[in-house]
Design a protein around this motif. Structure first.
Motif, short mmCIF file in Angstrom:
data_model
loop_
_atom_site.label_atom_id
_atom_site.label_comp_id
_atom_site.label_asym_id
_atom_site.label_seq_id
_atom_site.Cartn_x
_atom_site.Cartn_y
_atom_site.Cartn_z
N LEU A 14 -8.57 10.30 10.85
CA LEU A 14 -8.12 10.87 12.12
C LEU A 14 -7.88 12.38 12.03
O LEU A 14 -7.17 12.86 11.14
CB LEU A 14 -6.83 10.18 12.57
CG LEU A 14 -6.30 10.60 13.94
CD1 LEU A 14 -7.21 10.10 15.05
CD2 LEU A 14 -4.89 10.07 14.16
N ILE A 43 1.65 8.44 12.91
CA ILE A 43 0.29 8.91 13.24
C ILE A 43 0.11 10.35 12.77
O ILE A 43 -1.01 10.76 12.44
CB ILE A 43 0.05 8.82 14.77
CG1 ILE A 43 0.06 7.35 15.20
CG2 ILE A 43 -1.27 9.47 15.17
CD1 ILE A 43 -0.04 7.15 16.70
N HIS A 53 -4.26 5.00 20.07
CA HIS A 53 -4.42 4.90 18.62
C HIS A 53 -4.77 3.48 18.20
O HIS A 53 -5.53 3.26 17.25
CB HIS A 53 -3.12 5.36 17.94
CG HIS A 53 -3.24 5.47 16.45
ND1 HIS A 53 -2.76 4.51 15.58
CD2 HIS A 53 -3.80 6.43 15.66
CE1 HIS A 53 -3.01 4.87 14.34
NE2 HIS A 53 -3.63 6.03 14.34
N SER A 54 -4.22 2.48 18.92
CA SER A 54 -4.49 1.07 18.58
C SER A 54 -5.95 0.70 18.82
O SER A 54 -6.44 -0.29 18.28
CB SER A 54 -3.58 0.15 19.41
OG SER A 54 -3.99 0.11 20.77
N LEU A 80 -8.50 2.50 17.95
CA LEU A 80 -9.34 3.04 16.88
C LEU A 80 -9.57 2.00 15.79
O LEU A 80 -8.72 1.14 15.55
CB LEU A 80 -8.69 4.28 16.27
CG LEU A 80 -8.38 5.45 17.21
CD1 LEU A 80 -7.68 6.57 16.44
CD2 LEU A 80 -9.64 5.98 17.87
N GLU A 115 -10.04 0.91 11.74
CA GLU A 115 -9.27 1.30 10.56
C GLU A 115 -9.86 2.56 9.91
O GLU A 115 -9.13 3.43 9.45
CB GLU A 115 -9.24 0.15 9.54
CG GLU A 115 -8.42 -1.05 9.98
CD GLU A 115 -6.99 -0.68 10.33
OE1 GLU A 115 -6.36 0.09 9.56
OE2 GLU A 115 -6.49 -1.15 11.38
N PHE A 144 -7.85 14.08 18.40
CA PHE A 144 -7.34 12.85 19.01
C PHE A 144 -6.45 13.17 20.20
O PHE A 144 -6.61 12.61 21.29
CB PHE A 144 -6.57 12.04 17.96
CG PHE A 144 -5.80 10.88 18.51
CD1 PHE A 144 -6.46 9.76 19.01
CD2 PHE A 144 -4.41 10.89 18.56
CE1 PHE A 144 -5.75 8.68 19.53
CE2 PHE A 144 -3.70 9.83 19.06
CZ PHE A 144 -4.37 8.72 19.56
N GLU A 182 -11.56 4.94 11.50
CA GLU A 182 -11.23 6.08 12.37
C GLU A 182 -9.78 6.52 12.19
O GLU A 182 -9.47 7.71 12.25
CB GLU A 182 -11.48 5.70 13.83
CG GLU A 182 -12.96 5.59 14.18
CD GLU A 182 -13.20 5.02 15.56
OE1 GLU A 182 -14.21 5.40 16.19
OE2 GLU A 182 -12.39 4.17 16.01
N LYS A 183 -8.89 5.55 11.97
CA LYS A 183 -7.48 5.90 11.75
C LYS A 183 -7.30 6.67 10.44
O LYS A 183 -6.53 7.63 10.37
CB LYS A 183 -6.63 4.63 11.72
CG LYS A 183 -6.46 3.98 13.09
CD LYS A 183 -5.68 2.67 12.99
CE LYS A 183 -5.57 1.99 14.35
NZ LYS A 183 -4.87 0.68 14.26
N GLU A 184 -8.03 6.25 9.41
CA GLU A 184 -7.92 6.91 8.10
C GLU A 184 -8.46 8.34 8.16
O GLU A 184 -7.95 9.23 7.49
CB GLU A 184 -8.69 6.12 7.04
CG GLU A 184 -8.04 4.78 6.68
CD GLU A 184 -8.90 3.97 5.74
OE1 GLU A 184 -9.95 4.47 5.30
OE2 GLU A 184 -8.53 2.81 5.45
#
Length: 670
Positions: free
Chosen positions: A585, A552, A574-575, A577, A579, A590, A581-583
């Motif tokens: 981040l 992360i 995190h799970s 979010l 895809e 967060f 939002e993860k990219e």
């Protein structure tokens, strides 16, 4: 070329059910007076003004271009309740055409198929929804002459027998039959219009240089396995939109309500199975090939062990077992956190603890007979009483042994069956491709290639197998249903917390305060053993947890500031979010959000603890402590992130920034 969306539907407007004037008014956004009921038809305007026009045969009088006069004239001519006053046609327009191109397409099709045949057409193009442009066409059922008179649809003709002689009625008068004067009512004509619409779409698509083709044939006739959806009426569509809006407002999942919306949801789910193979239809092959493969593989001798193992799994899943199913079952039974395995583990620990308690009781009784009284036994009858309890325990041990053997049998069967399915898969793959390529592909890739053949009669070229498999790897990933490591850790930590509280409760209780001391002592030993086993499991998986948290963006020093509970909390949040939002981040934001969440959770649990007592108070105390520890760890990470930012800024600007201040839940700095 891509397959374009094709829509052509036609229906007849009956006087008893609808008003042609009202339909025209609604579609054109015009206010029209109806002579039939003396009312002005006016409706709420569309969000995008319709593009409306009327087309007529060259000989038709100009007043037919006035929609109010046109449809009042139609309704004045056909006055019977059973009269069919108009034909309603709906065309789906390509959304990759410009407005001008859509208009040109519509006008040409209407002119060639309806106007040239003698009809008058009232056309309205709707573009309320960007991705759903369509044309409503209201057609006259009769031709009109130069003087503006509506022609007859049919006429009476003499009825003749097979020899061409006039058929007579009983009273001797000639029998007549009604004969249509045009073919607009025939099914063949409707099919021709549908075909012509597809041809016109393809003609214009080519002319406008669009990479799209259209077909009026059903998906089945086109050789496609997908099914068409049902077009909703405007009322159904509007109702479903209201339901969707309500669910969005309440943050609840939307479920279709009307009949055809439900059907479309089912069709969509069905079509999803074929969405990824439509572009591979050029590789379709003879359906008999699958039968030939099955016949060949059945000739192979299967060991009795493999047959028995597969039969056990067939009974387990209540269905067919192939490589995918066998692999999924193997993964399930090999997982140490398998629910069935955990249940057996608990039962095993409980029985071991119970045996120890009875053994200790017997030893203590021999030393001091009165000792057993606190466990509910009498000194005089202890031996018989404990013997009965031990017999009951042995009955449970027998049941446990039988269940464990059943579990172990299925675990072994899953391993044997998987090996058998791997061999079978290699045999089938060798028949279709070549044995020399077996080692070039994983079992999952080979299963994917054979699955395409079995389900869709597609033989994928060898060079495309890996590429196509990558596109739908998740579909064939038989570990996809396994519980994420963070979720396994969270569940295990929850169990450890429960065992800790239970152990503390039993330890701080006086023997005389416990209703069943023997059972409580058994539980105490069981909980201690299970807690130790679960803590060992947490230690085993913590390196995996650390790796996932590092991915992360957490550094090694930041990880050292976090407890295992905090790391699990980070992975869980995190799970949630997307895809995207993860990219995109921002790690600091967060962590700050997660920290504030657990800070607030600790405060809420603390408040509830103050209002509780007994076991409930202990639970809230545990939640408060756990949440506070997570919050403190994340706060330490925030300070490290802020410090890193300060150093970076100092290097660039030569000055520091305001240090990060911890905030209360109401936003005030501490």
């Amino acid at each position: 070329m891509a397959n374009g969306y094709y829509l052509f539907s036609a229906s007849v407007v009956e006087r008893s059910k609808q008003s042609a004037v009202a339909m025209s008014a609604y579609r054109s956004d015009e206010s029209l007076y109806s002579e039939r009921d003396g009312l002005t038809k006016k409706y709420k305007a569309h969000s995008v003004k319709p593009e409306s026009f009327i087309l007529k045969p060259s000989h038709a009088p100009d007043w037919t271009l006035d929609r109010e006069k046109l449809w009042n004239s139609v309704e004045k001519h056909d006055t019977t309740e059973k009269a069919q006053i108009a034909r309603n046609v709906l065309l789906g327009l390509p959304n990759n055409f410009s407005h001008e191109q859509q208009l040109e397409l519509t006008k040409e099709f209407v002119q060639e198929n309806f106007i040239d045949e003698g009809m008058v057409a009232d056309v309205s193009i709707h573009r309320d929804e960007e991705n759903n442009p369509h044309a409503h066409i209201l057609l006259t059922m009769r031709e009109i002459d130069e003087e503006g008179k509506w022609k007859n649809i049919s006429k009476r003709m003499p009825k003749l027998d097979k020899e061409g002689n006039q058929v007579l009625k009983e009273n001797g008068k000639p029998k007549t039959v009604s004969v249509k004067l045009n073919d607009w009512h025939k099914t063949e004509t409707l099919v021709k219009w549908r075909s012509n619409w597809a041809e016109k779409l393809n003609e214009k698509s080519k002319e406008f240089e669009k990479d799209t083709t259209y077909s009026h044939e059903s998906y089945e006739k086109q050789g496609k396995e997908i099914k068409p959806t049902n077009r909703l009426t405007r009322e159904e569509y509007q109702f479903e939109e209201k339901v969707k809006a309500q669910h969005e407002k309440e943050n609840t999942p939307y479920e279709p309500t009307t009949f055809y919306a439900k059907k479309n949801a089912e069709i969509k789910k069905y079509n999803e199975k074929f969405a990824n193979v439509i572009h591979l239809e050029e590789y379709r092959t003879d359906k008999n090939l699958v039968q030939k493969i099955d016949k060949f593989t059945k000739q192979n001798v299967t060991s009795a062990e493999s047959m028995k193992a597969t039969k056990l799994l067939v009974n387990r899943v209540k269905g067919y077992v192939d490589f995918g199913v066998a692999q999924k079952l193997y993964n399930e039974f090999s997982d140490p956190r398998n629910k069935w395995n955990l249940k057996l583990e608990k039962e095993k620990s409980y029985l071991a603890s119970e045996r120890k308690v009875y053994s200790d009781l017997i030893d203590k009784f021999n030393e001091k007979p009165s000792y057993v009284e606190q466990f509910g036994y009498s000194q005089e009858g202890f031996k018989e009483e404990v013997k009965k309890d031990i017999l009951k325990m042995k009955e449970r041990e027998t049941k446990f042994k039988a269940e464990f053997e059943k579990f172990d049998e299925l675990r072994m069967a899953s391993s044997i069956s998987l090996k058998h399915q791997q061999d079978l898969l290699n045999t089938e793959f060798s028949i279709v491709y070549n044995a020399k390529y077996l080692n070039d592909f994983s079992y999952e890739e080979k299963h994917f290639a054979m699955d395409l053949l079995r389900k869709h009669n597609i033989i994928l070229p060898k060079d495309l197998i890996k590429e196509e498999f990558t596109l739908r790897e998740k579909e064939y990933d038989n570990t996809a249903n396994q519980i994420p490591v963070w979720k396994q850790a969270k569940d295990t930590l929850t169990s450890i917390g429960i065992y800790e509280r239970s152990i503390k409760r039993i330890n701080r209780s006086r023997p005389e305060d416990l209703k069943d001391l023997k059972t409580e002592v058994v539980k105490l030993h069981t909980f201690k053993e299970l807690k130790a086993n679960y803590e060992k499991y947490i230690n085993d998986i913590e390196p995996i947890i650390n790796q996932q948290v590092s991915e992360i963006g957490f550094k090694k020093k930041q990880l050292e500031s976090l407890t295992i509970q905090a790391k699990v909390a980070v992975l869980e949040e995190h799970s949630k979010l997307s895809e995207t939002e993860k990219e995109q981040l921002n790690l600091k934001e967060f962590v700050s959000d997660v920290q504030e969440k657990f800070e607030e959770q600790a405060e809420q649990a603390n408040e509830k603890k103050m209002q509780s007592s007994g076991n409930e108070k202990d639970i809230y105390q545990s939640i408060s402590n756990n949440s506070q520890n997570i919050s403190d760890g994340l706060f330490s990470v925030l300070n490290q992130l802020q410090h890193a930012n300060d150093l970076s800024d100092s290097a660039e600007k030569g000055k520091g920034k305001k240090p990060f201040r911890r905030k209360m839940s109401d936003g005030r700095e501490l």
